[in-house]
Design a protein around this motif. Structure first.
Motif, short mmCIF file in Angstrom:
data_model
loop_
_atom_site.label_atom_id
_atom_site.label_comp_id
_atom_site.label_asym_id
_atom_site.label_seq_id
_atom_site.Cartn_x
_atom_site.Cartn_y
_atom_site.Cartn_z
N ILE A 1 0.83 -1.22 0.00
CA ILE A 1 0.00 0.00 0.00
C ILE A 1 0.86 1.26 0.00
O ILE A 1 0.61 2.18 -0.80
CB ILE A 1 -0.98 -0.02 1.19
N PRO A 2 1.88 1.38 0.87
CA PRO A 2 2.75 2.57 0.77
C PRO A 2 3.42 2.69 -0.59
O PRO A 2 3.58 3.81 -1.11
CB PRO A 2 3.79 2.33 1.88
N GLY A 3 3.80 1.56 -1.21
CA GLY A 3 4.41 1.62 -2.54
C GLY A 3 3.46 2.17 -3.59
O GLY A 3 3.86 2.97 -4.45
N LEU A 4 2.20 1.76 -3.51
CA LEU A 4 1.20 2.29 -4.45
C LEU A 4 0.94 3.77 -4.20
O LEU A 4 0.77 4.55 -5.15
CB LEU A 4 -0.10 1.49 -4.32
N LEU A 5 0.91 4.17 -2.93
CA LEU A 5 0.74 5.60 -2.61
C LEU A 5 1.91 6.42 -3.15
O LEU A 5 1.72 7.52 -3.67
CB LEU A 5 0.62 5.78 -1.10
N LEU A 6 3.12 5.88 -3.02
CA LEU A 6 4.29 6.57 -3.58
C LEU A 6 4.17 6.72 -5.09
O LEU A 6 4.47 7.79 -5.64
CB LEU A 6 5.56 5.78 -3.25
N VAL B 1 11.45 13.47 -3.18
CA VAL B 1 11.88 13.11 -1.82
C VAL B 1 10.84 13.57 -0.82
O VAL B 1 10.51 12.86 0.15
CB VAL B 1 13.26 13.74 -1.51
N ALA B 2 10.27 14.78 -1.06
CA ALA B 2 9.23 15.29 -0.16
C ALA B 2 8.01 14.37 -0.15
O ALA B 2 7.40 14.14 0.91
CB ALA B 2 8.83 16.71 -0.58
N VAL B 3 7.65 13.83 -1.31
CA VAL B 3 6.53 12.88 -1.38
C VAL B 3 6.82 11.65 -0.54
O VAL B 3 5.95 11.15 0.20
CB VAL B 3 6.26 12.48 -2.85
N GLN B 4 8.05 11.16 -0.59
CA GLN B 4 8.41 9.96 0.17
C GLN B 4 8.34 10.23 1.67
O GLN B 4 7.85 9.39 2.44
CB GLN B 4 9.81 9.50 -0.23
N TYR B 5 8.81 11.39 2.10
CA TYR B 5 8.73 11.72 3.53
C TYR B 5 7.27 11.93 3.96
O TYR B 5 6.89 11.60 5.09
CB TYR B 5 9.56 12.95 3.86
N ALA B 6 6.44 12.47 3.05
CA ALA B 6 5.02 12.64 3.37
C ALA B 6 4.34 11.29 3.59
O ALA B 6 3.56 11.12 4.54
CB ALA B 6 4.32 13.41 2.24
N VAL B 7 4.68 10.31 2.76
CA VAL B 7 4.12 8.96 2.93
C VAL B 7 4.66 8.32 4.21
O VAL B 7 3.93 7.62 4.93
CB VAL B 7 4.42 8.09 1.70
N LEU B 8 5.93 8.57 4.53
CA LEU B 8 6.51 8.06 5.77
C LEU B 8 5.75 8.61 6.98
O LEU B 8 5.40 7.85 7.90
CB LEU B 8 7.99 8.45 5.86
N VAL B 9 5.50 9.90 7.00
CA VAL B 9 4.75 10.51 8.10
C VAL B 9 3.34 9.93 8.17
O VAL B 9 2.82 9.65 9.27
CB VAL B 9 4.70 12.05 7.93
N LEU B 10 2.71 9.74 7.01
CA LEU B 10 1.38 9.15 6.96
C LEU B 10 1.37 7.76 7.60
O LEU B 10 0.46 7.41 8.35
CB LEU B 10 0.90 9.07 5.51
N CYS B 11 2.41 6.97 7.31
CA CYS B 11 2.50 5.62 7.87
C CYS B 11 2.72 5.64 9.38
O CYS B 11 2.26 4.74 10.09
CB CYS B 11 3.63 4.85 7.19
N VAL B 12 3.45 6.65 9.87
CA VAL B 12 3.66 6.78 11.31
C VAL B 12 2.36 7.15 12.02
O VAL B 12 2.00 6.59 13.06
CB VAL B 12 4.76 7.82 11.61
#
Length: 426
Positions: A175-180, A400-411
């Motif tokens: 799911i995070p991969g698809l969001l990315l 890179v900002a998109v990746q950190y946004a998804v990281l925060v979303l997962c946290v």
């Protein structure tokens, strides 16, 4: 001993010595300072690499090499172009979708970057500027370590022991991969529109899309067979990697008919070199991990963090913040090997879901592969496209900002990571 190990490692790493040798010298220095027999080091090295799950890494690397040489890239590009080629930033979307599908073959960001960069960047340069093209391909390649099968997740699971399964981590990344992927496509469209790039690709036609889908089916079926078999418990990740190799050979010789016997030697050589680098890191880092254990670093760290905070979320934020910094300066495999044995037990003591912590740990360090000064994917792309690091960094930061946004979303919303693996019984 631990202080000496860290000092020696960082000194030699900053001097440009290969990380495996820096880890080896650091281990020797720590053992010598602690008065421990140096013969312990080769024993620990052999024990670390004598692992059946670890065999999956060279096999997945070989499968990726064979699939690239079998002509799958053109089929992936044609399929992606038929689906999304007419959108703003059409070729960028083609690169992102192709990167998503190649991720399910290669399992590694660097391998994806090499394949996508050499195949797509020359065509993208005809419609876009060099910085935009290289940044898009670098971002698409980074999906290789998030979507299953991921070599990074195999290394994490190996270092974490029995607390987390490879199959569970694979599913945590879906799911995070698809969001990315969707996030990258949104950014690519916006930047293409803002820069005034012309539309590329042919108008969408159902007939053409169906035809390209049929041509790409043998390629698209591979991750379904391999990952599905691993998740379904039909075979282990290592057996799945072996099946991936056999599948790649069959597709290359009988379906695309572009794989030749002369391709086997370079494919085997490249896979062996890549696997040897990972294996050397794991072997030499075993000595470092042994010294950390002797010095009771995990227990001390757990006690310190529990005294600092009793809130699992605060602990998680502290670790993620530290990993952002670590990812900028330390190669990801070295970071897994040195830090997972330290933090995985501490996370467990805080009651954090091992799958959630494992995925966030991997994801954070994968993002580090795109952040300077030690952004491995950036160096690969710069070498392939001859785009300067400065220009590449200027263009890659929105992704890179998109990746950190998804990281925060997962946290904040752990279910994004844990829902699928838990639904499948992990």
């Amino acid at each position: 001993m631990t202080a000496i190990v860290l000092v020696v490692f960082f000194v030699f790493a900053l001097l440009g010595m290969p990380l495996a040798f820096a880890l080896g010298l650091a281990s020797l220095a720590g053992l010598f300072a602690g008065g421990i027999e140096l013969s312990v080091l080769p024993q620990r090295m052999m024990h670390a690499v004598d692992s059946f799950p670890l065999m999956a890494i060279p096999l997945f690397m070989l499968a990726g090499e064979l699939m690239v040489r079998a002509g799958i890239m053109q089929r992936l590009v044609d399929f992606s172009n038929a689906i999304v080629g007419r959108l703003h930033g059409g070729l960028a979307h083609v690169a992102i979708v192709a990167g998503m599908m190649l991720a399910a073959v290669s399992g590694a960001a660097v391998a994806s970057a090499s394949a996508l960069g050499s195949t797509l960047v020359p065509a993208m340069r005809k419609s876009y500027d060099d910085g935009y093209s290289s940044a898009v391909v670098a971002s698409a390649a980074n999906l290789g370590a998030i979507l299953p099968p991921s070599n990074a997740m195999i290394v994490y699971a190996l270092m974490a022991g029995s607390t987390v399964s490879v199959g569970g981590l694979f599913m945590a990344g879906v799911i995070p991969g698809l969001l990315l992927t969707l996030g990258f496509m949104v950014v690519a469209s916006y930047l293409s529109w803002r820069k005034g790039f012309k539309l590329t690709g042919d108008p969408f036609e159902i007939r053409n899309a169906l035809g390209e889908t049929v041509r790409a089916l043998p390629v698209l079926a591979m991750p379904i067979v391999v990952v599905g078999g691993i998740v379904g418990g039909v075979f282990t990740p290592t057996e799945g990697a072996g099946i991936a190799v056999a599948y790649a050979v069959i597709v290359g010789f009988l379906v695309t008919r572009e794989l030749k016997l002369s391709d086997m030697v370079p494919a085997l050589f490249n896979a062996a070199v890549g696997a040897a680098m990972v294996g050397a890191l794991i072997a030499f880092a075993a000595g470092v991990t042994f010294i950390f254990t002797i010095d009771m670093i995990p227990a001390s760290m757990a006690q310190y963090l529990q005294e600092l905070t009793e809130n699992p979320m605060v602990f998680l934020v502290l670790v993620m913040t530290m990993l952002i910094i670590v990812g900028m300066f330390i190669e990801s495999n070295a970071a897994y090997i040195m830090l997972v044995p330290l933090f995985a037990p501490v996370a467990a003591s805080f009651g954090i879901d091992p799958l959630l912590f494992g995925f966030l740990f991997v994801f954070n360090l994968v993002i580090g592969m795109m952040t300077p000064p030690v952004g491995v994917v950036l160096f690969v792309m710069s070498g392939i496209t001859r785009v300067s690091m400065g220009e590449l960094i200027r263009n890659v930061w929105p992704y890179v900002a998109v990746q950190y946004a998804v990281l925060v979303l997962c946290v904040i919303f752990p279910g994004v990571v844990t829902w699928l693996p838990r639904a499948l019984g992990y």
